[in-house]
Design a protein around this motif. Sequence first.
Motif: not given
Length: 355
Positions: A259-282
């Motif tokens: 979602e808009a406002g979410a930030v992901v850095e140096d990570s692995v995202l393997r779907g299916p997944i949903v990540i909400g607004t304002g969430t930070k993943i590092a």
Amino acid sequence: MKALMLAGGRGTRLRPLTHTSAKQLFPVANKPVIFYGLEAMREAGITEVGVIIGETGAEVRAALGDGSRFGLAITYIPQDAPLGLAHCVLIARDFLGDDDFVMYLGDNFLLGGVQELVESFRAGDYEAQILLAAVDDPRSYGVATLGRSGEIVGLTEKPAEPESDLAIVGVYLFSPAIHEAVRAIGPSARGELEITDAVQWLIAHGHRVHSHLVSGYWKDTGRARDILECNRMVLESVEPRLDGTVDGRTEIIGRVVLEAGAVVEDSVLRGPIVIGTGTKIARSYVGPFTSIADNCELEDAEIEYSIVFDNASIRGVSRIGESIIGRDARVLPAPRTPAAHQLIVGDHSTVRLRA
């Protein structure tokens, strides 16, 4: 036709999460489960919905508002105590009037909605239509017994020794005849007015009660594993969308909604997944069938097949799976010494630790 949406009850099987939150508002793919039911009403052409509320009424009101966000007009009907599904019909008499109605348990999920069911009920000249689904352990449900031609001959609420494996799905369609039935019955041994007793009264007095076997996906999300399974099912159909910010060191595999406002850095995202607004993943791994709500933080963590509520924080922990992490929760690594698990666990909780 109107709808009666049930959003009361204490949710004892989901404690401690339900000590602070209504079970009908638990997120499935980052959307409260009751929202799916309300959207199903709108898609079926129903515009007037009565919502039964109890101890968590203030939270439900805040989430649903007047219903305009769903294209509905909502009337709230307080229930002083969870006295049974038939009691909900009883106290909603003024709202329902002499209209046919759908009664929908707010913690149930029925894939495909109710439009076809509503149409078949209108065409069938029934006084009640009951949805049934085969389950592995019917003792936690109302159970139906069918005759040779498929007619309902008996209903029992949560029997110790079920006569069939056909559980009653938490979606019912009724004509105004049900109002006489709920007035005629008395409390069960559980001290509640059971809707199964009311439907049994209709059968005994010659009213037409139709059964419909659910062939698609249905889930009562009253237990933790059911919520996780429902979350998995909904995530199976998500369309990938990356509205947030992803850096060049992040690997994205499969269907991911960011979602808009979410930030992901140096990570692995393997779907299916949903990540909400304002969430930070590092520096983290988020695996399949995981939904992470708004304003969460994941750092040096691994998680999959899980649900994370708003404002939760997970740091330095691996590997989390098949878990539900509540609102504002903190999951952190323990100190290296002593080599012991450090837990603060509330009432009615379940914790599983690797040996």
